[in-house]
Design a protein around this motif. Structure first.
Motif, PDB file in Angstrom:
ATOM      1  N   GLU A  74       0.712  -1.260   0.039  1.00  8.81           N
ATOM      2  CA  GLU A  74       0.228  -0.061   0.151  1.00  8.81           C
ATOM      3  C   GLU A  74       0.805   1.211   0.126  1.00  8.81           C
ATOM      4  O   GLU A  74       0.408   2.492  -0.183  1.00  8.81           O
ATOM      5  N   PHE A 119      -3.898  -7.198  -4.615  1.00  9.61           N
ATOM      6  CA  PHE A 119      -3.672  -5.917  -4.870  1.00  9.61           C
ATOM      7  C   PHE A 119      -3.795  -5.532  -6.615  1.00  9.61           C
ATOM      8  O   PHE A 119      -2.882  -6.456  -7.509  1.00  9.61           O
ATOM      9  N   THR A 164      -6.075  -1.991  -2.901  1.00 10.40           N
ATOM     10  CA  THR A 164      -6.126  -3.306  -2.184  1.00 10.40           C
ATOM     11  C   THR A 164      -7.674  -3.687  -1.698  1.00 10.40           C
ATOM     12  O   THR A 164      -8.473  -2.950  -1.448  1.00 10.40           O
TER      13      THR A 164
END
Length: 160
Positions: A11, A37, A18
């Protein structure tokens, strides 16, 4: 590395979306508890591409070799591309790997048990041996996903 360590790291990369499916969000039950992701500058789930990395916490049908039914077991799956696959495993994605590979071995980079031929790598419970490499491979996968996104966006612009 913990699941949260990996999520925090990914992230921290640019334009990552996400997904963490949970009951009630419309996602398939099999995906609950896993993490996906995507490279997505607009924050919308891409409909024409797969995630560049995933974290799975359970066995999927036809993908039991990693033995993720063990307490605390999880696997990071990374679409790092052919070059990284070759550099990491010393063989091309479609070449057969060693017969003795244990897909459930912790802290070891392997060809993904199902998607290895598509240049996906996998690490069950990354730890001291593979932590740095896991982060490098995640960065590579992110960069490749960004490049694919930009090529598609350029193609759309040229059509219009």
């Amino acid at each position: 590395m913990t699941i949260d360590d990996i999520i925090d790291f990914v992230e921290g990369l640019d334009d990552v979306l996400t997904l963490r499916p949970v009951p009630g969000d419309g996602s398939p039950e099999i995906s609950w508890g896993d993490t996906f992701f995507y490279y997505s500058p607009d924050g919308v789930v891409p409909t024409t591409t797969q995630p560049f990395a995933t974290i799975v916490t359970k066995n999927y049908p036809g993908d039991e070799d990693s033995r993720l039914d063990r307490a605390g077991a999880f696997r990071v799956n990374i679409h790092a591309g052919k070059e990284a696959f070759l550099a990491t495993l010393g063989r091309a994605p479609r070449e057969p790997g060693p017969a003795h590979t244990d897909a459930g071995a912790s802290d070891t980079v392997i060809a993904h048990p199902v998607y290895g031929s598509a240049a996906w790598l996998a690490i069950v419970n990354p730890g001291p041996r593979t932590g740095r490499l896991t982060r490098e491979l995640l960065c590579t996968a992110h960069a490749l996903a960004r490049s694919r996104y930009e090529r598609r966006a350029d193609a759309v612009r040229r059509q219009n």
